[in-house]
Motif scaffolding. Structure first.
Motif, mmCIF file in Angstrom:
data_model
loop_
_atom_site.group_PDB
_atom_site.id
_atom_site.type_symbol
_atom_site.label_atom_id
_atom_site.label_comp_id
_atom_site.label_asym_id
_atom_site.label_seq_id
_atom_site.Cartn_x
_atom_site.Cartn_y
_atom_site.Cartn_z
ATOM 1 N N VAL A 190 -2.451 5.307 2.364
ATOM 2 C CA VAL A 190 -2.443 6.611 3.035
ATOM 3 C C VAL A 190 -1.014 7.134 3.068
ATOM 4 N N GLU A 191 -0.834 8.323 3.640
ATOM 5 C CA GLU A 191 0.484 8.966 3.638
ATOM 6 C C GLU A 191 1.556 8.085 4.274
ATOM 7 N N GLU A 192 1.247 7.499 5.436
ATOM 8 C CA GLU A 192 2.187 6.585 6.095
ATOM 9 C C GLU A 192 1.814 5.161 5.705
ATOM 10 N N SER A 193 2.658 4.518 4.898
ATOM 11 C CA SER A 193 2.336 3.184 4.397
ATOM 12 C C SER A 193 2.363 2.143 5.511
ATOM 13 N N ASN A 230 4.463 7.105 1.906
ATOM 14 C CA ASN A 230 4.088 7.180 0.493
ATOM 15 C C ASN A 230 4.196 8.607 -0.036
ATOM 16 N N ASP A 231 3.836 9.576 0.809
ATOM 17 C CA ASP A 231 3.827 10.991 0.438
ATOM 18 C C ASP A 231 4.702 11.787 1.397
ATOM 19 N N PRO A 232 5.293 12.908 0.963
ATOM 20 C CA PRO A 232 5.190 13.494 -0.383
ATOM 21 C C PRO A 232 5.950 12.710 -1.450
ATOM 22 N N GLU A 233 6.893 11.870 -1.020
ATOM 23 C CA GLU A 233 7.569 10.946 -1.927
ATOM 24 C C GLU A 233 7.972 9.723 -1.116
#
Length: 297
Positions: A190-193, A230-233
Motif C-alpha cells: 500500500v502507499e505507506e509501506s 511506496n507512493d508517489p515515490e
C-alpha cells in the motif's frame, strides 16, 4: 389481524447524542490536568516502586467525533514466582462519522494481540508482542462511505519503570517502540509501506479501596513516528510528534470470579486533524480480563 405498536424509549435509540456525556467527562478530567506542570511531571519522574497492571488501552481510530472500544483478554501466569505473564486479547472498535456523534455508527477496527511480560527487577518490567489489525478505510468527505480495507502486522516492545508515591499512589512510566507493516486486503503493498513509532506514556494510579482491588488511573501518552512510503515515490517522512492520548480509567476485580474489568474514557488529540478542533476523538472503553494462575506442567 391485530396490529401491534411498539414504543422504543429514547434511551434505547441509536441516534442519541453521546458527545455531551463524553465531553463532560473530558472537561472533568481536564480539571485534573489543567496544570501543565502535572503533565510534565508525569513524563519526567521515575525512580523506585512496584509494577502496576494496566488496562487494554484503545488504539487510534482515525477521524471521528466519538468511538467505542471493547476487549476480552486472557492473562496467564507463566512461572511460580509471578514474574512472567502473558496477555492475549481480541478486541473490536466502532466509531462515529465526522458528521454525527454515534460511537456505534460504523466498524473501526478488529484486533488480535499477544504480549509476554517479564518483571526482571524490582519496579522494572519489559515486554514484547505481536499484533494483527484489520481496519476499514472510509471516504474523507460526505457521505463517508467505506472505500477500502487496510491490514497491519505490528511488532513492539516496551519497558516500564514504576514507583510508589506514598501508600495509595503509584506512578508508572513506559517507553514503547513499534514496527508497523501495512497491507491491502490481499496482503499487497500500500502507499505507506511501514512505520516506526515511539510511544512515551505515564500513568498515575490511585488505590480507591482494597475491596475488589478498586483503582483510578490517569494517563498521558505522546506518540512520535516516521514512515517509509511506496507512493508517489519511495521516500521517508520526517520523524515527529503525531498525537496525544489522555485517559481516565476505573479498574476493579469482579467479586468471586477470576475476572477483572476496566472502564474508561480516552481523548485522542490527533495533530492537524479536523477532530482536534472539537477537543479530539472521545472514546468510551471497556475490557474484561480472565486471570489464570500458574500451573506446573
Amino acid at each position: 389481524m391485530t396490529n401491534y405498536h411498539f414504543c422504543v424509549p429514547p434511551t434505547l435509540q441509536t441516534d442519541f447524542n453521546f458527545s455531551k456525556l463524553l465531553k463532560t467527562l473530558f472537561k472533568r478530567s481536564c480539571n485534573i490536568l489543567r496544570d501543565k506542570k502535572i503533565i510534565a511531571g508525569l513524563f519526567l519522574l521515575g525512580c523506585i516502586g512496584s509494577t502496576v497492571k494496566a488496562q487494554i488501552s484503545p488504539p487510534g481510530l482515525g477521524e471521528a467525533n466519538t468511538a467505542f472500544w471493547s476487549a476480552f483478554g486472557v492473562k496467564r501466569q507463566l512461572d511460580s514466582l509471578g514474574k512472567k505473564q502473558s496477555l492475549s486479547y481480541i478486541a473490536v472498535g466502532r466509531k462515529s462519522s465526522p458528521d454525527n456523534d454515534n460511537p456505534f455508527s460504523k466498524q473501526a477496527i478488529f484486533v488480535l494481540n499477544h504480549e509476554v511480560y517479564h518483571s526482571f527487577a524490582q519496579h522494572q518490567q519489559y515486554s514484547y508482542a505481536i499484533s494483527y489489525r484489520r481496519q476499514p478505510v472510509y471516504e474523507s468527505s460526505a457521505p463517508y462511505e467505506k472505500e477500502g480495507l487496510e491490514q497491519e502486522i505490528r511488532l513492539y516492545g516496551r519497558y516500564d519503570y514504576s514507583f510508589d508515591l506514598g501508600k495509595k499512589w503509584t506512578l508508572k512510566n513506559t517507553i514503547r517502540q513499534e514496527f508497523r507493516k501495512f497491507f491491502d486486503p490481499n496482503f499487497h503493498a500500500v502507499e505507506e509501506s511501514f512505520q516506526l513509532r515511539t510511544r512515551i506514556k505515564s500513568q498515575l494510579t490511585y488505590k480507591l479501596s482494597s475491596k475488589n482491588n478498586q483503582k483510578l488511573a490517569l494517563s498521558a501518552e505522546g506518540l512520535f513516528s516516521i514512515s517509509y512510503l511506496n507512493d508517489p515515490e519511495p521516500q521517508w517522512t520526517k520523524f515527529g510528534y503525531r498525537e496525544m492520548r489522555l485517559g481516565l480509567y476505573y479498574m476493579f476485580a469482579i467479586p468471586n470470579s477470576p475476572f477483572t474489568m476496566d472502564i474508561g474514557y480516552v481523548d485522542d488529540l490527533i495533530r492537524n486533524s479536523h477532530s482536534i478542533a472539537k477537543g479530539g476523538v472521545h472514546y468510551l472503553a471497556a475490557d474484561v480480563i480472565w486471570n489464570l494462575p500458574y500451573k506446573k506442567k
